[in-house]
Motif scaffolding. Structure first.
Motif, mmCIF file in Angstrom:
data_model
loop_
_atom_site.group_PDB
_atom_site.id
_atom_site.type_symbol
_atom_site.label_atom_id
_atom_site.label_comp_id
_atom_site.label_asym_id
_atom_site.label_seq_id
_atom_site.Cartn_x
_atom_site.Cartn_y
_atom_site.Cartn_z
ATOM 1 N N ALA A 48 4.904 12.208 4.051
ATOM 2 C CA ALA A 48 3.878 11.216 3.751
ATOM 3 C C ALA A 48 2.746 11.343 4.753
ATOM 4 C CB ALA A 48 4.442 9.799 3.790
ATOM 5 N N TYR A 59 2.274 11.574 -0.842
ATOM 6 C CA TYR A 59 3.716 11.559 -0.632
ATOM 7 C C TYR A 59 4.334 12.826 -1.196
ATOM 8 C CZ TYR A 59 3.307 6.485 0.101
ATOM 9 O OH TYR A 59 2.966 5.238 0.566
ATOM 10 N N GLU A 61 7.343 14.559 -3.284
ATOM 11 C CA GLU A 61 8.081 14.083 -4.460
ATOM 12 C C GLU A 61 9.407 13.447 -4.068
ATOM 13 O OE1 GLU A 61 6.563 17.400 -7.738
ATOM 14 O OE2 GLU A 61 8.627 16.678 -7.741
ATOM 15 N N GLN A 64 8.507 9.796 -3.066
ATOM 16 C CA GLN A 64 7.573 9.035 -3.896
ATOM 17 C C GLN A 64 8.282 7.873 -4.567
ATOM 18 O OE1 GLN A 64 4.060 10.085 -4.730
ATOM 19 N NE2 GLN A 64 4.030 7.962 -5.401
ATOM 20 N N THR A 68 6.859 3.951 1.797
ATOM 21 C CA THR A 68 5.481 3.494 1.813
ATOM 22 C C THR A 68 4.890 3.718 3.194
ATOM 23 O OG1 THR A 68 5.999 1.772 0.184
ATOM 24 C CG2 THR A 68 3.935 1.550 1.419
#
Length: 131
Positions: A48, A59, A61, A64, A68
């Motif tokens: 990220a 992000y 995969e 994701q 956050t």
């Protein structure tokens, strides 16, 4: 750029953890920041990143929808909220910072130049997810 991480630890599958990283020093106009992780026996991979100038986020995969990233620009601090953690998320998590956005997002999207030297790295924090 000096980076100091906090957070991490041990959690059961499905749980949550939060990492924090504070940047200091350096003379960069923008301090774009990101998170990498290294699983046992694996390579360090970007997961990220966030742009200090315009807030763009990317992000990998693999995280994701579960992780956050956020940033307090004034404090030059970046956070990684990790939800719905799974055993495969276990590893050492590193904060990284760079004055250029391109290399960070390239690494998160899996196309980064392996030998690129970022402007700063955190010391790493262990995250362990038990099944």
């Amino acid at each position: 750029v000096q980076l100091a991480e906090s957070g991490g630890g041990l959690v059961q599958a499905g749980g949550s953890l939060r990492l924090s990283c504070a940047a200091s020093g350096g003379d960069l106009i923008y301090v774009h920041m990101g998170w990498f992780r290294q699983a046992p026996g694996g390579v360090r991979e970007g997961i990220a990143c966030i742009n200090d100038e315009d807030g763009r986020i990317a992000y990998a995969e693999s995280v994701q929808g579960r992780f956050t990233i956020s940033m307090d620009n004034g404090a030059k601090r970046v956070y990684l909220q990790m939800d719905h953690l799974q055993p495969e998320d276990t590893g050492v998590y590193y904060c990284a910072a760079d004055g250029a956005w391109g290399p960070l997002v390239d690494h998160v999207l899996g196309r980064g130049y392996a030998a690129y030297k970022f402007d700063g790295w955190g010391q790493g924090k262990q995250v362990t997810v038990s099944s």
